[in-house]
Design a protein around this motif. Structure first.
Motif, PDB file in Angstrom:
ATOM      1  N   PHE A 347       0.872  -1.164   0.000  1.00 49.41           N
ATOM      2  CA  PHE A 347       0.000   0.000   0.000  1.00 49.41           C
ATOM      3  C   PHE A 347       0.909   1.213   0.000  1.00 49.41           C
ATOM      4  N   GLY A 348       1.253   1.641  -1.201  1.00 46.91           N
ATOM      5  CA  GLY A 348       2.342   2.589  -1.383  1.00 46.91           C
ATOM      6  C   GLY A 348       2.165   3.946  -0.753  1.00 46.91           C
ATOM      7  N   GLN A 349       0.908   4.306  -0.400  1.00 45.99           N
ATOM      8  CA  GLN A 349       0.752   5.658   0.109  1.00 45.99           C
ATOM      9  C   GLN A 349       0.520   5.669   1.599  1.00 45.99           C
ATOM     10  N   HIS A 350       0.706   4.526   2.200  1.00 47.82           N
ATOM     11  CA  HIS A 350       0.450   4.468   3.637  1.00 47.82           C
ATOM     12  C   HIS A 350       1.694   4.060   4.406  1.00 47.82           C
ATOM     13  N   TYR A 382      14.125   0.284   9.325  1.00 50.52           N
ATOM     14  CA  TYR A 382      13.263   1.445   9.099  1.00 50.52           C
ATOM     15  C   TYR A 382      13.639   2.567  10.039  1.00 50.52           C
ATOM     16  N   ALA A 383      13.153   3.755   9.722  1.00 54.22           N
ATOM     17  CA  ALA A 383      13.490   4.916  10.547  1.00 54.22           C
ATOM     18  C   ALA A 383      12.330   5.288  11.461  1.00 54.22           C
ATOM     19  N   ARG A 384      11.149   5.410  10.887  1.00 59.34           N
ATOM     20  CA  ARG A 384       9.982   5.752  11.695  1.00 59.34           C
ATOM     21  C   ARG A 384       8.837   4.823  11.338  1.00 59.34           C
ATOM     22  N   PRO A 385       8.016   4.473  12.322  1.00 63.40           N
ATOM     23  CA  PRO A 385       6.918   3.540  12.018  1.00 63.40           C
ATOM     24  C   PRO A 385       5.920   4.111  11.014  1.00 63.40           C
ATOM     25  N   GLY A 386       5.935   5.426  10.849  1.00 67.69           N
ATOM     26  CA  GLY A 386       4.948   5.997   9.949  1.00 67.69           C
ATOM     27  C   GLY A 386       5.467   6.210   8.534  1.00 67.69           C
ATOM     28  N   GLN A 387       6.711   5.826   8.288  1.00 70.25           N
ATOM     29  CA  GLN A 387       7.246   6.141   6.956  1.00 70.25           C
ATOM     30  C   GLN A 387       6.587   5.276   5.908  1.00 70.25           C
ATOM     31  N   LEU A 388       6.648   5.761   4.668  1.00 70.89           N
ATOM     32  CA  LEU A 388       5.985   5.054   3.586  1.00 70.89           C
ATOM     33  C   LEU A 388       6.731   3.779   3.252  1.00 70.89           C
ATOM     34  N   ILE A 389       5.970   2.762   2.926  1.00 66.38           N
ATOM     35  CA  ILE A 389       6.602   1.481   2.616  1.00 66.38           C
ATOM     36  C   ILE A 389       7.474   1.591   1.376  1.00 66.38           C
ATOM     37  N   THR A 390       7.118   2.484   0.480  1.00 64.95           N
ATOM     38  CA  THR A 390       7.891   2.595  -0.752  1.00 64.95           C
ATOM     39  C   THR A 390       9.257   3.220  -0.534  1.00 64.95           C
ATOM     40  N   SER A 391       9.504   3.739   0.659  1.00 65.21           N
ATOM     41  CA  SER A 391      10.823   4.293   0.916  1.00 65.21           C
ATOM     42  C   SER A 391      11.812   3.206   1.332  1.00 65.21           C
ATOM     43  N   LEU A 392      11.319   1.986   1.460  1.00 62.74           N
ATOM     44  CA  LEU A 392      12.202   0.885   1.841  1.00 62.74           C
ATOM     45  C   LEU A 392      12.719   0.170   0.604  1.00 62.74           C
ATOM     46  N   SER A 393      13.757  -0.612   0.793  1.00 60.44           N
ATOM     47  CA  SER A 393      14.267  -1.411  -0.324  1.00 60.44           C
ATOM     48  C   SER A 393      13.272  -2.530  -0.614  1.00 60.44           C
TER      49      SER A 393
END
Lengths: 500, 338, 321
Positions: A347-350, A382-393
């Motif tokens: 869910f790329g925007q969440h 990860y950095a923050r629990p709220g970051q977008l999943i698409t920012s991960l590898s």
């Protein structure tokens, strides 16, 4: 005629598809391009066809440096390629499909249908399909559709032809046809690159082979000088015998039947594509790896089980359950992990916490929210629990998605190529998770196009087996120390090369 | 080891004053307010320069009222857009016109009866929304065509029922939504603010709101996760219709009289407002509050254009070009995020 | 059976349902209105419906290419008032018409450029441009009025060799499309409609095709404006406001698939005529003016629902996706 790739590099996101790959091919030989998943061979072809831009490196044709930025450039340079996925249009005729990119014209611009038909017949004749010229594309069987795809390429006026995995859906007689056509072109002095993972074909068709692994070109040999063992060793990176020895779980144990009763009994699950029925029994905590060439029913198997394609009835424990849609499946504690993150996973925007809690909180209505524990357990960086999943590898993204499902403690985990495009490290971590789940009692059916993965997951585990699907039926079952890469490849390839 | 902090309770940004911006649990929610806030600041300054008395209490009050109506309409449009699948509702204007013309036929002598009228408006709009939802999600008619045709159908029905005569009389109680609470805020603005806050809370916290966003984000993945995406999709259109219906009733109360196509212009503007508010036009990400801010931007802009005596035609052209520009920026920004 | 095959091919023609509807409505119409089918009545019917048919041709072409254009109605309004204003300012008729047609094509080209190069979705782009065109129309003429040279109106209502002039307008557009459809570019347009990405991979110049097809649609709107101008003899900035939606619905009823790549403008022409007969019917049955709009919209809705359902059945039978 000569094409040379010099130190081509290409990365997608964080993944290095090509690392300074270099090779050159001249006319007068049919060169095979061999490599496992992730070896970079398809990427190289796509770069030469103008579909993908290289990050660095050069391409020379006959000694001259060439820039290939669009499919048009490639066409101008007389490079023709088949595409790995079918790109034929069901709303056009066969004639129109084959001649699409270079349609003959009449004087005032109208398409010259007569000439089109004649040229199409020429191509179809070579393929042995001329009686089918008036058939709608949709009604052709899959192997013939792939032949048409091949026809599209040979219709063009080319100096360099790249055949990318077209033969994976062909029967033996079709492969012979392709072979004859390619030999004709070889005699005419064209340069031919042939990408395939089916070793038998390579011996049949090609004169030489370039082996790639992990984005690099390892070596080029004459076909006469190599055999299966050598090829597999270079492809895998270790000597074949060594692979078996190094398998971490390989004890000399015999594949005895676990005497527990099966928990899931699946009877006559219909595989529509091939009109066959599959039956399967799964015990609690059992891992079933599913191998086979792409498109032989594996995907359909797991999807139907998750209710994505019609209603099914299976036995779970002592009851018979009906699954009409994925919601029923989830409520029955099934889980489904797709390899296609973009369309079916992320869910790329969440944010991460939202992604993880989707199934547990929204569908199952269970509310003990500790999603970040899942993140920790899956070793997601990860950095923050709220970051977008698409920012991960990619690997981390898939771990989050898997975490979404493990969070619900499923009883049956279904996966369709879950580690597609993920690096080795992330993959190993994924397998550890799967093993842990299995020990805790989750049964699983894991489809994979990567034979190494199946070995990793299943060999050496008493409670695991690998089934090989061919044309919608189980053609082989491997257990215990039968589960090796060679065996799996052999079982899928040998069936595939044999005729119908 | 990170512990999950509960996201801070959302505070409604002051609509008149410059927004300092509150830190939000990421997803860049806060970033969605930024373009609107900047635009509002620029426009207010421009307005004051270009037109005398632009910041008068009277003018601000009028802007707030129209903005409240558009903001409510944008809640409808936003719901449909967030639900994804390139959702759009082009019938909201017609629905508003319909309720504006029909509902005042119900006697509404006091606020109790106004509430009843509001319920009627909501039900009427929801019925239209249901038809939209079924057509789009079950018959699979593309949303644009379905809602466009429904728009015409609804207009037609309105004409039949009213026989071409706009509602004769708007009750004083209904007109009471223009009552001043504290200058320049009137009852309507207060009601709309409450609805906005509730809507935003539902969107961010409640299961339905979460399912809505998830469905819009990745319908296939949502289905695999067991979410009933068809039901959610239909619900989005029902809500859109219901809210549009309510807007129509308020519109009648504010205007004090009715015309046949009074809701029409709100359709395009609601799309523009939602786009300015940073909602992903393909679905998944959105904020009702940001959409409301977008509405405010548009109303201020329109007010300036009117103050400059620009005729209807010129204003339409500017609005249209602006929408192209906004959608372009919106598409670009949501694409690069992926 | 040879005849059996021929029969099947006719029924599988995408325009067949629309043709059927047309014939049925024609028959019902002749019963209800009790009119002898004189050439005068037929040609008058054609004259009234030419505008919709023109826009429908344009809409069909765009939808086949995989896009959508809902700005054509407003474009007609804009071109209508433009044409009338030009003539009222003393420009000779034929020149004004040529300029108007050029403007209409250019407006379509703007749509095409925005969609092809800026990559904004066709829906929202044409939705926004619809407002722009409507606004320009209002700027040029803010209320109905004006007049045009009588010669032009006479020309419109005249016949050449027994065929009404309006039929020629439709024929010109029809011919352009048919010629185009038979060129490589035309075939590639259908491929692009089926799947834009795959067609690009196969070497199709998708951007050029998109600009072309939207320009063609604009031109169709221009011809539609010509027709409506001659018909009402004046300018009206709101003349086309509902036409866009009717035209798209007619295209869908005519068998054009909204997903793109399938169908032809012929079905749209049949469907437009069918809708014209239905309108006649509604008027003849003496429904009051208020009910008329609602009835027309309901019929459009029913038609579109049926067309979409039939389309889905056909896709399943042909082997589905």
């Amino acid at each position: 005629m000569r094409i040379e790739f010099k130190e081509i590099s290409k990365s997608f996101g964080g993944v290095h598809a090509l690392k300074k790959a270099s090779l050159s091919v001249e006319s007068g030989e049919i060169r095979a391009l061999l490599g496992g998943n992730g070896s970079g061979k398809s990427t190289l072809i796509k770069i030469a066809s103008g579909l993908v831009q290289k990050d660095s490196g050069e391409i020379y044709i006959n000694g001259e440096k060439m820039s290939i930025r669009t499919p048009k450039d490639a066409k101008r340079l007389k490079i023709a390629a088949t595409s790995q996925e079918l790109s034929i249009f069901p709303n056009l005729t066969i004639s129109e499909n084959i001649t699409l990119c270079a349609m003959p014209r009449k004087k005032y611009g109208a398409a010259d249908r007569k000439l089109m038909r004649k040229k199409t017949l020429d191509v179809l004749r070579k393929l042995g399909l001329e009686e089918k010229i008036d058939m709608p594309v949709k009604e052709l069987p899959v192997n013939e559709q792939y032949l048409i795809e091949f026809g599209k390429a040979i219709y063009q006026d080319f100096d360099i032809l790249m055949v990318d995995e077209v033969t994976s859906a062909l029967y033996q007689k079709d492969v012979e046809t392709v072979k004859h056509i390619l030999e004709e072109y070889k005699k005419q002095g064209k340069v031919i690159l042939f990408v395939s993972h089916r070793l038998k074909e390579l011996y049949q068709i090609c004169d030489s082979v370039t082996i790639m692994r992990n984005g690099e070109v390892i070596e080029t040999d004459r076909i006469a000088d190599v055999d299966d063992d050598h090829l597999l060793s270079v492809m895998i990176g270790q000597s074949v015998q060594k692979t078996q020895e190094n398998s971490p779980h390989n004890q000399a144990f015999s594949p005895d039947e676990n005497t527990e009763k099966p928990y899931f009994v699946i009877e006559n699950l219909h595989i529509g594509q091939y009109n066959t029925d599959l039956s399967l029994e799964i015990k609690k905590g059992e891992i079933i790896g599913v191998a086979g060439l792409q498109g032989h029913g594996q995907s359909e198997l797991v999807r139907r089980l998750h209710g994505m394609d019609g209603t099914i009835k299976i036995k779970k424990g002592t009851e018979e359950i009906i699954i009409r849609n994925p919601r029923d499946a989830v409520k029955n504690k099934f889980a489904f992990i797709s390899g296609d993150r973009e369309w079916e996973g992320a869910f790329g925007q969440h944010g991460l916490t939202e992604d993880i809690s989707v199934v547990k909180e929204l569908t199952l209505r269970e509310k003990d929210t500790k999603p970040e524990q899942v993140l920790e357990a899956m070793h997601v960086k990860y950095a923050r629990p709220g970051q977008l999943i698409t920012s991960l590898s990619g690997g981390n993204q898939q771990k989050v998605i898997i975490g979404r499902w493990t969070y619900t403690k499923p009883v049956l985990l279904l996966a369709d190529d879950p580690s597609k495009g993920i690096d080795v490290q992330a993959r190993r971590e994924m397998h550890t998770v799967f093993h842990r789940l299995a020990e805790e009692g989750t049964s699983m059916i894991i489809v994979s196009s990567d034979d190494d993965e199946l070995v990793d997951l299943c060999s050496g585990y008493p409670n695991a087996r690998v089934i090989v699907l061919y044309e919608g039926q189980i053609s082989a079952v491997l257990r215990g120390n039968e589960i090796t890469r060679d065996h799996i490849i052999e079982k899928t390839l040998s069936k595939g090369s044999e005729g119908k | 080891m990170r512990t999950l902090r509960e996201p801070k309770k959302e505070a409604l940004p002051e609509r008149k004053e410059k927004e300092a911006g509150r830190k939000r649990e990421s997803s860049g929610k806060w970033k969605m307010f930024l373009p609107s806030v900047i635009a509002i600041i620029i426009l207010v300054i421009a307005g004051q320069i270009l037109a005398n008395g632009f910041l008068s209490i009277k003018n601000i009050g009028s802007i707030l009222m129209t903005a409240s109506l558009l903001a409510l309409m944008s809640v409808a449009q936003n719901t449909v857009m967030i639900s994804g699948d390139s959702g759009i509702d082009l019938s909201v204007g017609a629905i508003a016109s319909m309720t504006a013309l029909i509902c005042p036929m119900i006697p509404m002598a006091n606020s109790g009866m106004v509430a009843a009228g509001a319920v009627a408006a909501v039900m009427l709009g929801a019925a239209v929304g249901l038809i939209n939802g079924v057509g789009i999600k079950l018959v699979k008619i593309p949303s644009m065509i379905m809602t466009l045709i429904m728009s015409s159908t609804v207009s037609g029905i309105t004409m039949v029922i009213t026989k071409g005569q706009p509602a004769a009389h708007i009750s004083e109680a209904l007109k009471g939504i223009s009552d001043v609470i504290i200058q320049p805020i009137r009852l309507l603005t207060l009601i709309v603010l409450i609805i906005l806050i509730l809507a935003e809370l539902v969107l961010t916290r409640a299961p339905f709101g979460r399912k809505l966003r998830i469905t819009g984000d990745n319908p296939n993945a949502a289905a695999i996760c067991g979410i009933q995406i068809t039901g959610i999709g239909i619900a989005a259109y029902v809500i859109s219709g219901a809210v549009a219906g309510l807007t129509g009733l308020f519109l009648a109360g504010y205007a004090g009289s009715t015309t046949m196509t009074m809701g029409e212009s709100y359709t395009l503007l609601s799309v523009a407002a939602v786009a300015i508010g940073g909602t992903n036009l393909a679905g998944g990400k959105g904020s009702y509050l940001a959409g409301a801010l977008g509405a405010l931007v548009l109303v201020i802009l329109n007010s300036i254009l009117q103050a400059l005596n620009m005729e209807q035609g010129v204003r339409s052209v500017i609005q249209g070009l602006l929408l192209v520009f906004i959608v372009f920026i919106n598409t670009k920004s949501t694409m690069t995020e992926k | 059976m040879k005849t059996g095959n021929k029969w099947r091919r006719i029924t599988k023609w995408t325009a067949f349902p629309a043709l059927l509807l047309l014939l049925v409505s024609l028959v019902i119409n002749s019963f209800v209105t009790n009119n002898a089918w004189s050439p005068l009545i037929l040609s008058s019917f054609l004259n009234t419906n030419t505008m919709i048919i023109c826009i429908c041709i344009g809409s069909s072409a765009v939808i086949i290419s995989g896009g959508i254009d809902i700005s054509l109605g407003s474009l007609v309004s804009m071109c209508n008032v433009l044409l009338v204003s030009l003539m009222m300012h003393g420009m000779p008729g034929y020149m004004a018409v040529l300029i108007m047609l050029a403007v209409s094509a250019a407006a379509g080209a703007v749509n095409g450029i925005l969609i092809a190069f800026l990559k904004v979705t066709p829906l929202l782009t044409t939705f926004a441009m619809s407002t722009v065109f409507a606004g320009v129309a209002l700027i040029i003429m803010n209320s109905p009025g004006g007049s045009i040279a009588e010669e032009l109106t006479d020309l419109y209502y005249s016949t050449l060799a027994g065929i009404p002039m309006t039929a020629f307008i439709i024929l010109i557009l029809f011919a352009i499309w048919k010629i185009f459809k038979n060129t490589p570019a035309g075939i590639q347009l259908y491929a692009m409609g089926e799947n834009e990405n795959k067609s690009y991979l196969s070497g199709v110049n998708t951007k050029a095709l998109q600009v072309f097809v939207y320009s063609f649609a604009g031109l169709c709107a221009g011809f539609g404006a010509l027709a409506v101008t001659c018909m009402i003899g004046a300018g009206d900035p709101l003349v086309g406001s509902t036409a866009g939606m009717t035209a798209i619905s007619a295209a869908v009823i005519g068998g054009v698939s909204l997903a793109g790549g399938r169908g032809d403008i012929t079905g749209g022409i049949f469907a437009s005529l069918f809708l014209g007969f239905l309108t006649n019917l509604i008027v003849a049955l003496r429904f009051d003016a208020y009910s008329q709009q609602m009835l027309k919209a309901v019929i459009l809705l029913a038609g579109v629902v049926l067309a979409v359902l039939v389309g889905r059945e056909n896709m399943k039978k042909k082997g589905g996706k």
